[in-house]
Design a protein around this motif. Sequence first.
Motif, PDB file in Angstrom:
ATOM      1  N   ARG A 198     103.927 -28.608  62.763  1.00  0.00           N
ATOM      2  CA  ARG A 198     104.709 -29.824  62.510  1.00  0.00           C
ATOM      3  C   ARG A 198     104.589 -30.737  63.719  1.00  0.00           C
ATOM      4  O   ARG A 198     104.536 -30.263  64.857  1.00  0.00           O
ATOM      5  CB  ARG A 198     106.181 -29.487  62.311  1.00  0.00           C
ATOM      6  N   VAL A 199     104.557 -32.028  63.449  1.00  0.00           N
ATOM      7  CA  VAL A 199     104.622 -33.027  64.512  1.00  0.00           C
ATOM      8  C   VAL A 199     105.663 -34.059  64.123  1.00  0.00           C
ATOM      9  O   VAL A 199     105.941 -34.260  62.941  1.00  0.00           O
ATOM     10  CB  VAL A 199     103.262 -33.719  64.782  1.00  0.00           C
ATOM     11  N   SER A 200     106.218 -34.682  65.122  1.00  0.00           N
ATOM     12  CA  SER A 200     107.192 -35.744  64.876  1.00  0.00           C
ATOM     13  C   SER A 200     106.457 -37.077  64.903  1.00  0.00           C
ATOM     14  O   SER A 200     106.310 -37.690  65.954  1.00  0.00           O
ATOM     15  CB  SER A 200     108.297 -35.709  65.923  1.00  0.00           C
ATOM     16  N   CYS A 201     105.936 -37.466  63.762  1.00  0.00           N
ATOM     17  CA  CYS A 201     105.329 -38.753  63.471  1.00  0.00           C
ATOM     18  C   CYS A 201     103.811 -38.747  63.585  1.00  0.00           C
ATOM     19  O   CYS A 201     103.248 -38.480  64.643  1.00  0.00           O
ATOM     20  CB  CYS A 201     105.890 -39.885  64.326  1.00  0.00           C
ATOM     21  N   LEU A 202     103.173 -39.014  62.463  1.00  0.00           N
ATOM     22  CA  LEU A 202     101.729 -39.233  62.417  1.00  0.00           C
ATOM     23  C   LEU A 202     101.415 -40.730  62.344  1.00  0.00           C
ATOM     24  O   LEU A 202     100.274 -41.107  62.147  1.00  0.00           O
ATOM     25  CB  LEU A 202     101.110 -38.509  61.210  1.00  0.00           C
ATOM     26  N   MET A 203     102.428 -41.565  62.493  1.00  0.00           N
ATOM     27  CA  MET A 203     102.301 -43.031  62.500  1.00  0.00           C
ATOM     28  C   MET A 203     101.707 -43.563  61.206  1.00  0.00           C
ATOM     29  O   MET A 203     100.972 -44.543  61.205  1.00  0.00           O
ATOM     30  CB  MET A 203     101.513 -43.507  63.717  1.00  0.00           C
ATOM     31  N   GLY A 204     102.028 -42.941  60.109  1.00  0.00           N
ATOM     32  CA  GLY A 204     101.595 -43.411  58.797  1.00  0.00           C
ATOM     33  C   GLY A 204     102.794 -43.700  57.920  1.00  0.00           C
ATOM     34  O   GLY A 204     102.785 -43.372  56.729  1.00  0.00           O
ATOM     35  N   CYS A 205     103.811 -44.290  58.511  1.00  0.00           N
ATOM     36  CA  CYS A 205     105.100 -44.453  57.828  1.00  0.00           C
ATOM     37  C   CYS A 205     104.982 -45.150  56.479  1.00  0.00           C
ATOM     38  O   CYS A 205     105.728 -44.835  55.565  1.00  0.00           O
ATOM     39  CB  CYS A 205     106.069 -45.197  58.734  1.00  0.00           C
ATOM     40  N   GLY A 206     104.047 -46.060  56.331  1.00  0.00           N
ATOM     41  CA  GLY A 206     103.861 -46.736  55.061  1.00  0.00           C
ATOM     42  C   GLY A 206     103.301 -45.824  53.984  1.00  0.00           C
ATOM     43  O   GLY A 206     103.302 -46.169  52.810  1.00  0.00           O
ATOM     44  N   HIS A 207     102.820 -44.649  54.396  1.00  0.00           N
ATOM     45  CA  HIS A 207     102.232 -43.689  53.461  1.00  0.00           C
ATOM     46  C   HIS A 207     102.993 -42.367  53.421  1.00  0.00           C
ATOM     47  O   HIS A 207     102.519 -41.411  52.846  1.00  0.00           O
ATOM     48  CB  HIS A 207     100.776 -43.377  53.848  1.00  0.00           C
ATOM     49  N   GLY A 208     104.157 -42.271  54.073  1.00  0.00           N
ATOM     50  CA  GLY A 208     104.868 -40.996  54.166  1.00  0.00           C
ATOM     51  C   GLY A 208     105.101 -40.390  52.799  1.00  0.00           C
ATOM     52  O   GLY A 208     105.220 -41.112  51.833  1.00  0.00           O
ATOM     53  N   CYS A 209     105.077 -39.127  52.682  1.00  0.00           N
ATOM     54  CA  CYS A 209     104.952 -38.016  53.623  1.00  0.00           C
ATOM     55  C   CYS A 209     103.466 -37.765  53.938  1.00  0.00           C
ATOM     56  O   CYS A 209     102.646 -37.705  53.031  1.00  0.00           O
ATOM     57  CB  CYS A 209     105.546 -36.764  53.041  1.00  0.00           C
ATOM     58  N   ASN A 210     103.168 -37.573  55.218  1.00  0.00           N
ATOM     59  CA  ASN A 210     101.791 -37.475  55.683  1.00  0.00           C
ATOM     60  C   ASN A 210     101.436 -36.083  56.190  1.00  0.00           C
ATOM     61  O   ASN A 210     102.269 -35.404  56.788  1.00  0.00           O
ATOM     62  CB  ASN A 210     101.569 -38.465  56.829  1.00  0.00           C
ATOM     63  N   VAL A 211     100.173 -35.721  55.961  1.00  0.00           N
ATOM     64  CA  VAL A 211      99.613 -34.486  56.509  1.00  0.00           C
ATOM     65  C   VAL A 211      98.187 -34.788  56.958  1.00  0.00           C
ATOM     66  O   VAL A 211      97.555 -35.725  56.470  1.00  0.00           O
ATOM     67  CB  VAL A 211      99.589 -33.325  55.480  1.00  0.00           C
ATOM     68  N   THR A 212      97.689 -34.001  57.895  1.00  0.00           N
ATOM     69  CA  THR A 212      96.269 -34.049  58.229  1.00  0.00           C
ATOM     70  C   THR A 212      95.686 -32.661  57.993  1.00  0.00           C
ATOM     71  O   THR A 212      96.371 -31.648  58.123  1.00  0.00           O
ATOM     72  CB  THR A 212      95.985 -34.455  59.689  1.00  0.00           C
ATOM     73  N   ILE A 213      94.412 -32.658  57.637  1.00  0.00           N
ATOM     74  CA  ILE A 213      93.672 -31.407  57.466  1.00  0.00           C
ATOM     75  C   ILE A 213      92.472 -31.521  58.384  1.00  0.00           C
ATOM     76  O   ILE A 213      91.683 -32.466  58.279  1.00  0.00           O
ATOM     77  CB  ILE A 213      93.257 -31.195  56.002  1.00  0.00           C
ATOM     78  N   GLN A 214      92.361 -30.570  59.321  1.00  0.00           N
ATOM     79  CA  GLN A 214      91.330 -30.693  60.332  1.00  0.00           C
ATOM     80  C   GLN A 214      90.867 -29.331  60.838  1.00  0.00           C
ATOM     81  O   GLN A 214      91.592 -28.346  60.769  1.00  0.00           O
ATOM     82  CB  GLN A 214      91.819 -31.554  61.495  1.00  0.00           C
ATOM     83  N   SER A 215      89.630 -29.339  61.316  1.00  0.00           N
ATOM     84  CA  SER A 215      89.025 -28.167  61.918  1.00  0.00           C
ATOM     85  C   SER A 215      87.934 -28.656  62.857  1.00  0.00           C
ATOM     86  O   SER A 215      87.278 -29.663  62.578  1.00  0.00           O
ATOM     87  CB  SER A 215      88.432 -27.260  60.844  1.00  0.00           C
ATOM     88  N   ALA A 216      87.734 -27.964  63.942  1.00  0.00           N
ATOM     89  CA  ALA A 216      86.723 -28.368  64.927  1.00  0.00           C
ATOM     90  C   ALA A 216      85.357 -28.485  64.264  1.00  0.00           C
ATOM     91  O   ALA A 216      84.953 -27.625  63.476  1.00  0.00           O
ATOM     92  CB  ALA A 216      86.668 -27.362  66.066  1.00  0.00           C
TER      93      ALA A 216
END
Length: 118
Positions: free
Chosen positions: A42-60
């Motif tokens: 969890r993080v406090s804010c992905l700065m996508g408030c206009g699109h909330g609820c936000n998630v990222t999917i990532q891997s190196a």
Amino acid sequence: MATWITICDTCKHDPEDGAGDGARLAELVETAARCTDLRTRRVSCLMGCGHGCNVTIQSAGKLCYTLGRFAPEAGAAEAIVAYAVLHADSDTGQVPYRQWPQGVKGHFVTRHPPLPPA
């Protein structure tokens, strides 16, 4: 390499009840991901408030995706996790559209190329 689902837990925060849609979605995603090799945070804010609820999917070394406009519902969480499993199984992070779970279609906000190795 681990595949991570990062969930904004401050999206649509409701000061009246001390929580919000982001925190509720985070709990649902964490529950849905328990039986997988995925990692969540969890993080406090992905700065996508206009699109909330936000998630990222990532891997190196793979494409990274930000998704948003989810309702804090079990079906949304299950679709996010199902997509993340497909992302993890992919060599590049790109998943063919025909394989996307229905619950993530229309929720993609951004795609970022992987960082260079050096």
